[in-house]
Structure formats: C-alpha cells, structure tokens
Scaffold this motif. Structure first.
Motif, PDB file in Angstrom:
ATOM      1  N   THR A  83     -28.897 -12.361 -81.676  1.00  7.32           N
ATOM      2  CA  THR A  83     -28.357 -11.963 -80.377  1.00  7.32           C
ATOM      3  C   THR A  83     -28.416 -13.109 -79.377  1.00  7.32           C
ATOM      4  OG1 THR A  83     -28.924  -9.635 -80.683  1.00  7.32           O
ATOM      5  CG2 THR A  83     -28.707 -10.404 -78.417  1.00  7.32           C
ATOM      6  N   LEU A  84     -29.545 -13.782 -79.299  1.00  9.75           N
ATOM      7  CA  LEU A  84     -29.702 -14.866 -78.326  1.00  9.75           C
ATOM      8  C   LEU A  84     -28.809 -16.056 -78.651  1.00  9.75           C
ATOM      9  CD1 LEU A  84     -33.564 -14.607 -77.882  1.00  9.75           C
ATOM     10  CD2 LEU A  84     -31.852 -14.157 -76.120  1.00  9.75           C
ATOM     11  N   ARG A  85     -28.676 -16.379 -79.931  1.00 12.25           N
ATOM     12  CA  ARG A  85     -27.783 -17.494 -80.297  1.00 12.25           C
ATOM     13  C   ARG A  85     -26.358 -17.224 -79.835  1.00 12.25           C
ATOM     14  NH1 ARG A  85     -30.608 -17.472 -85.540  1.00 12.25           N
ATOM     15  NH2 ARG A  85     -32.079 -19.226 -85.553  1.00 12.25           N
ATOM     16  N   GLN A  86     -25.883 -16.012 -80.072  1.00 14.78           N
ATOM     17  CA  GLN A  86     -24.513 -15.688 -79.708  1.00 14.78           C
ATOM     18  C   GLN A  86     -24.332 -15.580 -78.200  1.00 14.78           C
ATOM     19  OE1 GLN A  86     -21.910 -15.656 -81.902  1.00 14.78           O
ATOM     20  NE2 GLN A  86     -23.524 -16.440 -83.225  1.00 14.78           N
ATOM     21  N   ALA A  87     -25.320 -15.032 -77.500  1.00 13.15           N
ATOM     22  CA  ALA A  87     -25.212 -14.878 -76.048  1.00 13.15           C
ATOM     23  C   ALA A  87     -25.164 -16.225 -75.344  1.00 13.15           C
ATOM     24  CB  ALA A  87     -26.385 -14.050 -75.528  1.00 13.15           C
ATOM     25  N   PHE A  88     -25.928 -17.195 -75.844  1.00 14.09           N
ATOM     26  CA  PHE A  88     -26.034 -18.488 -75.171  1.00 14.09           C
ATOM     27  C   PHE A  88     -24.967 -19.490 -75.617  1.00 14.09           C
ATOM     28  CE2 PHE A  88     -30.881 -17.807 -74.510  1.00 14.09           C
ATOM     29  CZ  PHE A  88     -30.604 -17.011 -73.411  1.00 14.09           C
ATOM     30  N   LYS A  89     -24.242 -19.174 -76.658  1.00 11.06           N
ATOM     31  CA  LYS A  89     -23.264 -20.120 -77.200  1.00 11.06           C
ATOM     32  C   LYS A  89     -22.228 -20.579 -76.169  1.00 11.06           C
ATOM     33  CE  LYS A  89     -19.949 -20.686 -80.994  1.00 11.06           C
ATOM     34  NZ  LYS A  89     -19.323 -20.021 -82.169  1.00 11.06           N
ATOM     35  N   PRO A  90     -21.615 -19.691 -75.374  1.00 11.94           N
ATOM     36  CA  PRO A  90     -20.623 -20.169 -74.400  1.00 11.94           C
ATOM     37  C   PRO A  90     -21.210 -21.086 -73.337  1.00 11.94           C
ATOM     38  CG  PRO A  90     -20.454 -17.794 -74.716  1.00 11.94           C
ATOM     39  CD  PRO A  90     -21.722 -18.223 -75.369  1.00 11.94           C
ATOM     40  N   LEU A  91     -22.528 -21.021 -73.123  1.00 11.69           N
ATOM     41  CA  LEU A  91     -23.179 -21.851 -72.116  1.00 11.69           C
ATOM     42  C   LEU A  91     -23.613 -23.199 -72.668  1.00 11.69           C
ATOM     43  CD1 LEU A  91     -25.397 -19.116 -70.443  1.00 11.69           C
ATOM     44  CD2 LEU A  91     -23.218 -20.027 -69.648  1.00 11.69           C
ATOM     45  N   ASN A  92     -23.253 -23.474 -73.913  1.00 13.97           N
ATOM     46  CA  ASN A  92     -23.645 -24.723 -74.574  1.00 13.97           C
ATOM     47  C   ASN A  92     -25.162 -24.820 -74.699  1.00 13.97           C
ATOM     48  OD1 ASN A  92     -22.861 -26.929 -76.011  1.00 13.97           O
ATOM     49  ND2 ASN A  92     -22.213 -28.165 -74.266  1.00 13.97           N
ATOM     50  N   LEU A  93     -25.822 -23.662 -74.793  1.00 13.06           N
ATOM     51  CA  LEU A  93     -27.258 -23.583 -75.004  1.00 13.06           C
ATOM     52  C   LEU A  93     -27.528 -23.313 -76.483  1.00 13.06           C
ATOM     53  CD1 LEU A  93     -28.542 -21.452 -71.988  1.00 13.06           C
ATOM     54  CD2 LEU A  93     -29.455 -23.672 -72.674  1.00 13.06           C
ATOM     55  N   THR A  94     -28.374 -24.125 -77.079  1.00 14.48           N
ATOM     56  CA  THR A  94     -28.766 -23.969 -78.477  1.00 14.48           C
ATOM     57  C   THR A  94     -30.240 -23.615 -78.543  1.00 14.48           C
ATOM     58  OG1 THR A  94     -27.138 -25.639 -79.121  1.00 14.48           O
ATOM     59  CG2 THR A  94     -28.846 -25.086 -80.738  1.00 14.48           C
ATOM     60  N   LEU A  95     -30.603 -22.703 -79.423  1.00 15.55           N
ATOM     61  CA  LEU A  95     -32.005 -22.366 -79.580  1.00 15.55           C
ATOM     62  C   LEU A  95     -32.750 -23.521 -80.236  1.00 15.55           C
ATOM     63  CD1 LEU A  95     -32.065 -18.631 -80.755  1.00 15.55           C
ATOM     64  CD2 LEU A  95     -32.126 -19.557 -78.430  1.00 15.55           C
ATOM     65  N   ALA A  96     -33.805 -23.972 -79.585  1.00 12.72           N
ATOM     66  CA  ALA A  96     -34.723 -24.910 -80.236  1.00 12.72           C
ATOM     67  C   ALA A  96     -35.466 -24.147 -81.331  1.00 12.72           C
ATOM     68  CB  ALA A  96     -35.687 -25.486 -79.217  1.00 12.72           C
ATOM     69  N   GLU A  97     -36.200 -24.866 -82.166  1.00 14.54           N
ATOM     70  CA  GLU A  97     -36.999 -24.179 -83.181  1.00 14.54           C
ATOM     71  C   GLU A  97     -37.912 -23.187 -82.471  1.00 14.54           C
ATOM     72  OE1 GLU A  97     -38.123 -23.068 -86.884  1.00 14.54           O
ATOM     73  OE2 GLU A  97     -36.590 -24.568 -86.396  1.00 14.54           O
ATOM     74  N   PRO A  98     -37.764 -21.885 -82.733  1.00 15.86           N
ATOM     75  CA  PRO A  98     -38.544 -20.902 -81.966  1.00 15.86           C
ATOM     76  C   PRO A  98     -39.998 -20.849 -82.411  1.00 15.86           C
ATOM     77  CG  PRO A  98     -37.222 -19.794 -83.631  1.00 15.86           C
ATOM     78  CD  PRO A  98     -36.844 -21.253 -83.692  1.00 15.86           C
ATOM     79  N   LEU A  99     -40.839 -20.404 -81.508  1.00 19.29           N
ATOM     80  CA  LEU A  99     -42.246 -20.138 -81.819  1.00 19.29           C
ATOM     81  C   LEU A  99     -42.373 -18.626 -82.001  1.00 19.29           C
ATOM     82  CD1 LEU A  99     -45.175 -21.042 -82.127  1.00 19.29           C
ATOM     83  CD2 LEU A  99     -45.403 -20.888 -79.631  1.00 19.29           C
TER      84      LEU A  99
END
Length: 319
Positions: free
Chosen positions: A269-285
């Motif tokens: 969910t977070l990957r798809q929500a942030f995609k238009p903002l050019n935000l990529t998930l770092a390696e999560p903890l």
C-alpha cells in the motif's frame, strides 16, 4: 529563469485564502506595492489577446504554485502584468515555475492512535539517532492529533485533474491559507497541510503499528486521500514529475511474533501511495513481538536498531 530579489510581494498584498488569491491573481482592486516595474512591451502586446475561459482556474493554480517557490519574489509577478495578458504570461513561464518547488522539509510521523506506545517510542528514538548524526533538530508529528476525514469517492479530484484545474498543495502563508487540492474534504480537516508535507518531505520517516496485518485507520485514511496525486499521475502532469527522488524510512511494529505476510499488505500500500510523489521506500525496519506500550523500550536490541536506523537515515537524507 532567475528570480529578481527586488520584485517581492509585500506582506500586505498576500491573499488571505485561495479565493483571495484568485482575486489578487486576476486583478481585483487590492492595494499593490508602492514601486512596480513597468510591464514589458511584449506583455503589453499580450493585453490585446483574448482571455480564455479557463484563465481564472489556471491563473489561480500557478499563483498557488508560486507560493511554493524558493524565491518568494515570484509571488508579485502577477502585479506586473496587464489583466488580460496574465493567463498567457503564466503559460509561457509555467515550465520554469514547476522546477522551483520547495523541497527539504523533514517529516517524522508516528501513525499510532495510542499515545506513549511503541510507535511513539520508535519515532522519538529515530529522531534521536537522526539528530546525533545530522546535527539538525528532528521533531516528531503525531497523526492522531490531526483531523483526517476518509475519502468518500466523490471523484472531485478526478474531474479537476481532467479539467487541468487540480491544485497541488501549497505551503501555508502567514494567514494559514491552503488550496483545496481539488478535494472538498480538505476544507473540513487537516489533510491539505499533511499532503503538502508529504510532497515536500526530505527526509521522511513513518512509524506505524500493524493492526490486523495492515495499517491503522487514520493512516489508511490519509493514504486514501492521496488519490489526487494519482489523478495527476494518470493525467501525465509535469508538476509531480518535477519532484526529486526521495526515500521514505519506514518502521512497522507488530505485536505478533509470527506471520509470513505480516507486513506485506502495508508495504504494498505504501509503495503504491508514494509512487506519484517520487518517494521510494528505503529498506524498512520491521519489528515483531512488541505489544504492550513499554515493550520496545524494554528491548535493548530493538532500541539500538531504531537508533541506528535514524543515524543511517541522516547519512542518506539527500539521496
């Protein structure tokens, strides 16, 4: 286009709200700064051109865009242009204005509805590690203190995007004004400022508990309200493409010890929500087995993991 620092919109001339911005942008009878440069001959020539029907919407949009500019002097350029040529002037310079979005506002967000729990402890530890490495102040924001209404699927943002009149969130001026972002609900809650902060976050850290294999309700509501970003993405809008690539540092905390897919839904969910903002998930903890409010602080390895995660985020904040 390099901004001329002499062309600064005075404080008194700032619009108090989006309607006021429209009035200022379209030549309402409002007191202007004392010293105004004369418009160029080219601008005077454009005054004879007909103003298209959608000029009001476009002029307001780009006025709000200017509020996000690094050079605040761009705010006053509306006053230098004859009324009937403003829309054409804006069209000519829009590509340059797009590149001047202000980025670099950190956001450290805890999405837990429970005060003083593991998520709050994690965001504070992250900020502590971040401050140790960066030397910058890191202040957490708690989503439970914000009013976020759920998306009601009214399609207002879709219609606005198709019409080319969907606003990007703009930084609040001294009056606290924010655009509606094409969504009626932004006039009833705190979502406009949060959407703007998501768009301009660098770095971004998000801490969330896991509820039934997913994110808690208020965070999911905020994610659903990012739909206007996707409407701009689907419309191939240049404005979001101008955002630089950034990382979202993510800490997810679950009470369960087991579960192969425990974090899968939230990450997708977070990957798809942030995609238009050019935000990529770092390696999560991803932390498991932390249930009661004091479990994280009682776990030395978890505390050290979060501190290190904050330190590493500070090292990569400009990537």
């Amino acid at each position: 286009m390099k901004c001329d620092p002499t062309l600064i919109l005075s404080h008194d001339a700032r619009p108090p709200h989006p309607v006021g911005a429209l009035a200022v942008g379209l030549g309402a009878r409002r007191k202007e700064p004392a010293a105004l440069p004369s418009p160029s001959a080219q601008d005077r020539a454009r005054a004879a051109l007909p103003v298209r029907q959608e000029s009001a919407t476009a002029a307001l949009f780009y006025f709000l865009k200017i509020l996000m500019c690094n050079e605040l002097s761009l705010r006053r350029f509306f006053f230098t242009i004859p009324y009937s040529s403003r829309f054409h002037y804006i069209q000519q310079h829009q590509d340059t204005l797009i590149t001047q979005i202000t980025i670099m506002q950190p956001l450290f967000l805890s999405a837990s509805p429970r005060p003083g729990g593991n998520s709050d402890a994690a965001i504070r530890l992250f900020c502590q590690g971040y401050e140790e490495t960066s030397g910058e102040t890191a202040t957490p924001l708690f989503l439970r203190n914000e009013k976020i209404l759920p998306c009601v699927a009214c399609n207002a943002c879709s219609a606005a995007a198709q019409a080319g009149s969907l606003f990007l969130p703009a930084a609040s001026d001294d009056s606290g004004a924010l655009p509606s972002f094409g969504c009626p609900c932004t006039r009833k809650d705190d979502s406009a400022s949060l959407l703007y902060r998501l768009m301009t976050a660098q770095p971004l850290c998000l801490v969330s508990p896991i509820y039934f294999y997913h994110l808690p309700a208020q965070l999911k509501a905020l994610i659903d309200r990012t739909q206007p970003f996707w409407m701009l993405e689907l419309a191939n809008d240049k404005r979001l493409a101008a955002l630089p690539p950034r990382l979202c540092h993510l800490i997810l905390i679950a009470a369960r010890h087991r579960g192969e897919q425990l974090f899968t839904g939230s990450l997708l969910t977070l990957r798809q929500a942030f995609k238009p903002l050019n935000l990529t998930l770092a390696e999560p903890l991803l932390l498991r087995g932390l249930d009661t409010a004091t479990d994280l602080l009682a776990n030395e390895s978890a505390v050290n993991a979060v501190l290190d995660y904050g330190r590493n985020a500070a090292l990569t904040r400009n990537i």
